[in-house]
Design a protein around this motif. Structure first.
Motif, PDB file in Angstrom:
ATOM      1  N   PRO A   1       1.963  10.697 -19.126  1.00  0.00           N
ATOM      2  CA  PRO A   1       2.108  10.502 -20.577  1.00  0.00           C
ATOM      3  C   PRO A   1       0.780  10.459 -21.315  1.00  0.00           C
ATOM      4  N   VAL A   2      -0.244   9.873 -20.703  1.00  0.00           N
ATOM      5  CA  VAL A   2      -1.548   9.773 -21.354  1.00  0.00           C
ATOM      6  C   VAL A   2      -2.163  11.150 -21.509  1.00  0.00           C
ATOM      7  N   ALA A   3      -2.199  11.904 -20.417  1.00  0.00           N
ATOM      8  CA  ALA A   3      -2.827  13.219 -20.446  1.00  0.00           C
ATOM      9  C   ALA A   3      -2.065  14.171 -21.360  1.00  0.00           C
ATOM     10  N   PHE A   4      -0.735  14.109 -21.313  1.00  0.00           N
ATOM     11  CA  PHE A   4       0.030  15.064 -22.107  1.00  0.00           C
ATOM     12  C   PHE A   4      -0.023  14.726 -23.589  1.00  0.00           C
ATOM     13  N   GLN A   5      -0.086  13.453 -23.928  1.00  0.00           N
ATOM     14  CA  GLN A   5      -0.243  13.098 -25.337  1.00  0.00           C
ATOM     15  C   GLN A   5      -1.545  13.649 -25.888  1.00  0.00           C
ATOM     16  N   ALA A   6      -2.617  13.580 -25.100  1.00  0.00           N
ATOM     17  CA  ALA A   6      -3.899  14.135 -25.525  1.00  0.00           C
ATOM     18  C   ALA A   6      -3.799  15.639 -25.717  1.00  0.00           C
ATOM     19  N   TRP A   7      -3.025  16.308 -24.869  1.00  0.00           N
ATOM     20  CA  TRP A   7      -2.841  17.763 -24.980  1.00  0.00           C
ATOM     21  C   TRP A   7      -2.067  18.093 -26.258  1.00  0.00           C
ATOM     22  N   ILE A   8      -1.033  17.323 -26.579  1.00  0.00           N
ATOM     23  CA  ILE A   8      -0.291  17.507 -27.829  1.00  0.00           C
ATOM     24  C   ILE A   8      -1.240  17.379 -29.022  1.00  0.00           C
ATOM     25  N   ASN A   9      -2.017  16.300 -29.018  1.00  0.00           N
ATOM     26  CA  ASN A   9      -2.936  16.070 -30.135  1.00  0.00           C
ATOM     27  C   ASN A   9      -3.901  17.231 -30.305  1.00  0.00           C
ATOM     28  N   PHE A  10      -4.489  17.667 -29.197  1.00  0.00           N
ATOM     29  CA  PHE A  10      -5.517  18.703 -29.246  1.00  0.00           C
ATOM     30  C   PHE A  10      -4.949  20.025 -29.746  1.00  0.00           C
ATOM     31  N   THR A  11      -3.826  20.471 -29.179  1.00  0.00           N
ATOM     32  CA  THR A  11      -3.304  21.783 -29.567  1.00  0.00           C
ATOM     33  C   THR A  11      -2.856  21.813 -31.023  1.00  0.00           C
ATOM     34  N   LEU A  12      -2.312  20.705 -31.522  1.00  0.00           N
ATOM     35  CA  LEU A  12      -1.824  20.685 -32.898  1.00  0.00           C
ATOM     36  C   LEU A  12      -2.946  20.617 -33.929  1.00  0.00           C
ATOM     37  N   THR A  13      -4.029  19.927 -33.631  1.00  0.00           N
ATOM     38  CA  THR A  13      -5.001  19.600 -34.681  1.00  0.00           C
ATOM     39  C   THR A  13      -6.327  20.334 -34.575  1.00  0.00           C
ATOM     40  N   SER A  14      -6.614  20.974 -33.451  1.00  0.00           N
ATOM     41  CA  SER A  14      -7.917  21.612 -33.287  1.00  0.00           C
ATOM     42  C   SER A  14      -7.888  23.051 -33.781  1.00  0.00           C
ATOM     43  N   PRO A  15      -8.626  23.386 -34.852  1.00  0.00           N
ATOM     44  CA  PRO A  15      -8.642  24.778 -35.313  1.00  0.00           C
ATOM     45  C   PRO A  15      -9.332  25.713 -34.318  1.00  0.00           C
ATOM     46  N   GLY A  16     -10.108  25.148 -33.393  1.00  0.00           N
ATOM     47  CA  GLY A  16     -10.801  25.964 -32.407  1.00  0.00           C
ATOM     48  C   GLY A  16     -10.056  26.103 -31.097  1.00  0.00           C
ATOM     49  N   PHE A  17      -8.792  25.694 -31.041  1.00  0.00           N
ATOM     50  CA  PHE A  17      -8.012  25.812 -29.805  1.00  0.00           C
ATOM     51  C   PHE A  17      -7.978  27.269 -29.345  1.00  0.00           C
ATOM     52  N   ASP A  18      -8.505  27.516 -28.161  1.00  0.00           N
ATOM     53  CA  ASP A  18      -8.571  28.853 -27.575  1.00  0.00           C
ATOM     54  C   ASP A  18      -7.682  28.849 -26.335  1.00  0.00           C
ATOM     55  N   PRO A  19      -6.485  29.441 -26.398  1.00  0.00           N
ATOM     56  CA  PRO A  19      -5.573  29.380 -25.251  1.00  0.00           C
ATOM     57  C   PRO A  19      -6.178  29.886 -23.959  1.00  0.00           C
ATOM     58  N   SER A  20      -6.989  30.948 -24.029  1.00  0.00           N
ATOM     59  CA  SER A  20      -7.513  31.546 -22.810  1.00  0.00           C
ATOM     60  C   SER A  20      -8.459  30.612 -22.078  1.00  0.00           C
ATOM     61  N   ARG A  21      -9.210  29.793 -22.809  1.00  0.00           N
ATOM     62  CA  ARG A  21     -10.165  28.903 -22.158  1.00  0.00           C
ATOM     63  C   ARG A  21      -9.445  27.805 -21.377  1.00  0.00           C
ATOM     64  N   MET A  22      -8.280  27.375 -21.875  1.00  0.00           N
ATOM     65  CA  MET A  22      -7.487  26.404 -21.128  1.00  0.00           C
ATOM     66  C   MET A  22      -7.042  27.007 -19.798  1.00  0.00           C
ATOM     67  N   ILE A  23      -6.539  28.226 -19.830  1.00  0.00           N
ATOM     68  CA  ILE A  23      -6.102  28.880 -18.601  1.00  0.00           C
ATOM     69  C   ILE A  23      -7.283  29.076 -17.665  1.00  0.00           C
ATOM     70  N   ALA A  24      -8.430  29.489 -18.208  1.00  0.00           N
ATOM     71  CA  ALA A  24      -9.617  29.696 -17.383  1.00  0.00           C
ATOM     72  C   ALA A  24     -10.045  28.406 -16.696  1.00  0.00           C
ATOM     73  N   TYR A  25     -10.002  27.307 -17.445  1.00  0.00           N
ATOM     74  CA  TYR A  25     -10.378  26.003 -16.894  1.00  0.00           C
ATOM     75  C   TYR A  25      -9.449  25.622 -15.746  1.00  0.00           C
ATOM     76  N   MET A  26      -8.148  25.813 -15.950  1.00  0.00           N
ATOM     77  CA  MET A  26      -7.170  25.430 -14.940  1.00  0.00           C
ATOM     78  C   MET A  26      -7.217  26.361 -13.725  1.00  0.00           C
ATOM     79  N   CYS A  27      -7.479  27.654 -13.959  1.00  0.00           N
ATOM     80  CA  CYS A  27      -7.575  28.585 -12.834  1.00  0.00           C
ATOM     81  C   CYS A  27      -8.793  28.262 -11.980  1.00  0.00           C
ATOM     82  N   ALA A  28      -9.904  27.922 -12.615  1.00  0.00           N
ATOM     83  CA  ALA A  28     -11.093  27.537 -11.858  1.00  0.00           C
ATOM     84  C   ALA A  28     -10.823  26.276 -11.044  1.00  0.00           C
ATOM     85  N   ALA A  29     -10.134  25.314 -11.652  1.00  0.00           N
ATOM     86  CA  ALA A  29      -9.790  24.082 -10.930  1.00  0.00           C
ATOM     87  C   ALA A  29      -8.863  24.368  -9.761  1.00  0.00           C
TER      88      ALA A  29
END
Length: 381
Positions: free
Chosen positions: A226-254
Motif C-alpha cells: 500500500p505504501v509503495a503503490f500510493q506513492a506510484w498513484i501520486n507520482f503518475t497523476l501529478t508529475s508533468p515529467g512522468f516518462d512511461p519508458s523510464r519506469m519500464i527501463a528502471y524495472m527491466c534493469a532491476a
C-alpha cells in the motif's frame, strides 16, 4: 486531510475516494496547450488523440504488421501472428507498456503453431488515447477488452497476462470462464479493495515541482504494497515529467536485463507529449475501482477447473513472492498439478525472460491439450 509528511511518504491516511473527479488543467485546456496536435472525437463525444505512425518506424525487434479493431469508436491496435486457424493465444500487457512488451514472445509462440493476438489497451501503444484521465475507469477497460474479444470472435482462448493485463484478464476469466481453455498469469493479481483503499488527490493537479520518479518512489523501496503503490498513484497523476519508458527501463534493469536506448525510445514512442499520457497516468488509480464486481469474478475463478499456470519473477518485490503465487494456485482448481514456476526476472518478466517464458507457455499448452468445444461467439455482459 493527509499531512505534508504523509504526502511525502506516499501512504495517505486521508479519506479514500474511488475515482478521479476534478482535473487541473482540464482536458480541453491541456489540448489547447498543444494546438499542433489534432484532437478527434467519437460519436459519443470522447476526445482522443492518435499517435502519429512515424513514431513507430523501425522499432527494434518489432517487425509485426499492425491490425486494428474499432471498439466504441476508438481504434484498438493488435498484433495477429501465426496461422489464422491456430489455437488463439491472447497476450495482455499492463501499465505503462504495450504489445511491444511481448516482442520476444510473439514469434516463438507463432512458430509453435498458435495464433498470437496481442492488443494495445486503449490509451497505450498504437491504440487511440482518450485525453481525459476520467475515461480510464477499470470497468470501462474491462468492457473494452470484452468487446475486443467479441469483435475478433475469439473462444477457447489461452490467456497470458501480467500487471494490469492480469487484473483485466482475470476479471474476464472470472466473468466468462467458458471462453478460456487455459490461463497463465505472471506478476499480477485480481485485487479486491472495498471500500477503496487509496487516496486520490482532489483535485488532480499537475505539479511543476513534483519530485522525479526515483525521488518519489525510492523512499518506499521495501515498504508494504500500500505504501509503495500510493506513492506510484501520486507520482503518475501529478508529475508533468512522468516518462512511461523510464519506469519500464528502471524495472527491466532491476530484473537483470537493462534496455538499450533504442528499446527505451520504443517504449516511449506511443507518448510524444503529456496529452497522450492519460492512460499511463490514470491506470494506477483504477485500483480503487476494483471492488464488488471483482469479488464476484473471484467466485468464477474459484470454479475454474481448466489448466491454470502461475509464473513469478523472483526479482519483482511486490508480485514475485511465493506467497503471491500460492494465493492464486491454492484457490483456482485448474492450478492443481501444474508446474508453477519461478524465473529470475523482475516485474516486466516478458522483457527480462521473453524467450524462456514463451517456451514455458508452449510446454504448458502442449501438456494440456484443449478438451473443450468452441463456445457461442455471442459475448455476454
Amino acid at each position: 486531510m493527509p499531512t505534508t509528511e504523509q504526502k511525502q511518504r506516499g501512504y495517505l491516511h486521508g479519506e479514500r475516494n474511488g475515482t478521479i473527479t476534478t482535473l487541473i488543467p482540464a482536458p480541453a485546456e491541456l489540448a489547447a496547450a498543444e494546438p499542433e496536435v489534432t484532437v478527434h472525437h467519437t460519436a459519443d463525444g470522447v476526445a482522443f488523440v492518435r499517435t502519429p505512425e512515424d513514431r513507430f518506424a523501425d522499432l527494434p525487434d518489432y517487425p509485426f504488421a499492425p491490425h486494428y479493431a474499432v471498439i466504441d469508436g476508438l481504434q484498438m491496435h493488435y498484433l495477429d501472428e501465426g496461422p489464422r486457424d491456430g489455437e488463439p493465444v491472447l497476450l495482455l500487457h499492463g501499465q505503462p507498456a504495450s504489445s511491444y512488451l511481448y516482442r520476444r514472445m510473439v514469434t516463438p509462440l507463432a512458430e509453435a503453431g498458435y495464433r498470437v493476438i496481442a492488443p494495445d489497451l486503449i490509451g497505450f501503444g498504437k491504440s487511440d488515447k482518450p485525453i481525459d484521465l476520467r475515461f480510464h475507469h477499470f470497468e470501462r477497460q474491462v468492457a473494452l477488452v470484452k468487446a475486443f474479444i467479441q469483435t475478433l470472435g475469439l473462444d477457447a482462448i489461452s490467456l497470458f497476462a501480467q500487471d494490469w493485463g492480469s487484473c483485466i484478464g482475470l476479471r474476464i476469466v472470472g466473468d466468462r470462464p467458458d471462453l478460456f481453455a487455459r490461463v497463465a498469469i505472471s506478476n499480477g493479481q485480481l485485487p479486491v479493495f472495498h471500500p477503496p483503499m487509496f487516496y486520490i488527490p482532489e483535485p488532480v493537479e499537475l505539479d511543476p515541482a513534483a519530485p522525479s520518479m526515483l525521488e518519489a518512489l525510492g523512499p518506499t523501496v521495501g515498504d508494504p504494497f500500500p505504501v509503495a503503490f500510493q506513492a506510484w498513484i501520486n507520482f503518475t497523476l501529478t508529475s508533468p515529467g512522468f516518462d512511461p519508458s523510464r519506469m519500464i527501463a528502471y524495472m527491466c534493469a532491476a530484473g537483470g536485463r537493462p534496455l538499450s536506448e533504442a528499446e527505451i525510445a520504443a517504449y516511449n514512442a506511443p507518448f510524444p507529449s503529456l496529452l497522450f499520457r492519460a492512460g499511463p497516468r490514470a491506470f494506477p488509480s483504477m485500483v480503487n475501482q476494483c471492488g464488488t464486481r471483482n469479488a464476484a469474478a473471484w467466485r468464477g475463478l474459484a470454479g475454474f477447473a481448466r489448466p491454470f499456470l502461475h509464473v513469478r519473477g523472483t526479482l519483482d518485490t511486490q508480485f514475485g513472492s511465493q506467497e503471491m503465487q500460492d494465493s492464486m494456485t491454492t484457490i483456482i482448481p485448474g492450478a492443481k498439478g501444474q508446474p508453477h514456476t519461478a524465473l529470475e526476472a523482475g516485474h516486466y518478466i516478458q522483457d527480462n525472460k521473453g524467450e524462456e517464458l514463451a517456451a514455458l507457455l508452449v510446454d504448458f499448452f502442449a501438456a494440456n491439450p484443449i478438451a473443450v468445444s468452441p463456445v457461442s461467439r455471442v459475448f455476454g455482459a
